[in-house]
Design an enzyme around this catalytic site. Structure first.
Site, PDB file in Angstrom:
ATOM      1  N   CYS A  86     -25.923 -23.881   0.161  1.00  0.00           N
ATOM      2  CA  CYS A  86     -24.759 -24.764   0.239  1.00  0.00           C
ATOM      3  C   CYS A  86     -24.218 -25.030  -1.182  1.00  0.00           C
ATOM      4  O   CYS A  86     -23.682 -24.129  -1.803  1.00  0.00           O
ATOM      5  CB  CYS A  86     -25.117 -26.040   0.982  1.00  0.00           C
ATOM      6  SG  CYS A  86     -23.680 -26.936   1.617  1.00  0.00           S
ATOM      7  N   HIS A 194     -28.167 -24.257   6.101  1.00  0.00           N
ATOM      8  CA  HIS A 194     -29.346 -24.923   5.536  1.00  0.00           C
ATOM      9  C   HIS A 194     -30.631 -24.502   6.249  1.00  0.00           C
ATOM     10  O   HIS A 194     -31.000 -25.117   7.260  1.00  0.00           O
ATOM     11  CB  HIS A 194     -29.191 -26.441   5.647  1.00  0.00           C
ATOM     12  CG  HIS A 194     -28.203 -27.035   4.712  1.00  0.00           C
ATOM     13  ND1 HIS A 194     -28.546 -27.527   3.468  1.00  0.00           N
ATOM     14  CD2 HIS A 194     -26.865 -27.221   4.830  1.00  0.00           C
ATOM     15  CE1 HIS A 194     -27.465 -28.005   2.857  1.00  0.00           C
ATOM     16  NE2 HIS A 194     -26.429 -27.831   3.670  1.00  0.00           N
ATOM     17  N   GLU A 196     -33.621 -25.115   5.302  1.00  0.00           N
ATOM     18  CA  GLU A 196     -34.610 -26.191   5.172  1.00  0.00           C
ATOM     19  C   GLU A 196     -34.433 -27.263   6.244  1.00  0.00           C
ATOM     20  O   GLU A 196     -35.300 -28.135   6.401  1.00  0.00           O
ATOM     21  CB  GLU A 196     -34.547 -26.807   3.768  1.00  0.00           C
ATOM     22  CG  GLU A 196     -33.429 -27.792   3.515  1.00  0.00           C
ATOM     23  CD  GLU A 196     -32.076 -27.151   3.245  1.00  0.00           C
ATOM     24  OE1 GLU A 196     -31.138 -27.877   2.850  1.00  0.00           O
ATOM     25  OE2 GLU A 196     -31.946 -25.922   3.420  1.00  0.00           O
TER      26      GLU A 196
END
Length: 226
Positions: A86, A194, A196
């Site tokens: 990002c 993302h 994560e």
């Protein structure tokens, strides 16, 4: 053999990434942007998401000049693995470690949703354990995620297998539906979604954990100059 997770003023995903690598069982260090060197045992650098310097001027444009980025550039030039997510993707593009640029979403809105993605190329350390053209899902959350690159450079990306992920039902107007790319040497990676945030079943899936695990395993078994 640790993971260096960068932290800039305005970064907000460094602890999410630290938690992901804690699950993987990988040692990590949070590295403040004013540092001039990476930890000596660094095998993988993560440039996480957030709003570095409040996204003033242009997303990632100020963070690109932080002292630690010189060390990251040298690390990447020597073959070290670097992943930008990002805002981290934006920073890597601003630092010219990745081609192209990220600009304001076509609809001018901030987008936050789970997003279907197509795996385009697997001949790389990040997506090696996936099947090409398989569909996965990762969260996205960005206002400046519209990837842009000129036509000739786009052809180069395609010819070199540098397009990693594309959007299914493009949410932001990115050229060629691009959601993630790598550099020509396939050791620097950037994506807007993302991973994560997709590391536990309770969060909706494990696609992100597999990506991050793949990259760490490859980073720790690949030699590069330091």
């Amino acid at each position: 053999m640790s993971v260096a997770i960068l932290q800039f003023p305005g970064t907000n995903c460094e602890m999410d990434m630290a938690y992901a690598y804690k699950l993987i069982g990988a040692p990590y260090t949070i590295v403040w942007h004013q540092e001039h060197c990476l930890p000596k045992d660094t095998k993988l650098v993560i440039v996480p998401g957030g709003f570095s310097y409040g996204d003033y001027l242009r997303s990632g444009a100020i963070a690109r000049f932080s002292p630690i980025m010189q060390a990251v550039s040298e690390f990447a030039t020597q073959g070290g693995y670097v992943l930008g997510i990002c805002n981290g993707f934006q920073i890597l593009c601003e630092a010219r470690l990745l081609p192209g640029a990220l600009k304001r979403n076509e609809n001018l809105h901030f987008i936050s949703q789970n997003q279907k993605l197509c795996v385009k190329n697997t001949n790389n350390a990040f997506l090696r354990h996936y099947q090409e053209n398989s569909i996965i899902s990762l969260p996205i959350a960005h206002a400046d995620g519209c990837y842009f690159i000129d036509e000739q450079s786009l052809l180069t990306l395609e010819d070199n297998g540098q397009i990693l992920l594309t959007y299914v039902d493009n949410p932001n107007g990115s050229v060629a539906n691009i959601a993630g790319i790598c550099n020509e040497h396939k050791n620097v990676f950037g994506l807007m979604p993302h991973p994560e945030r997709a590391i536990e079943s309770i969060l909706g899936g494990l696609d992100g954990l597999e990506m991050l695990t793949n990259l760490y395993k490859n980073a720790t078994t690949t030699k590069h100059e330091q």
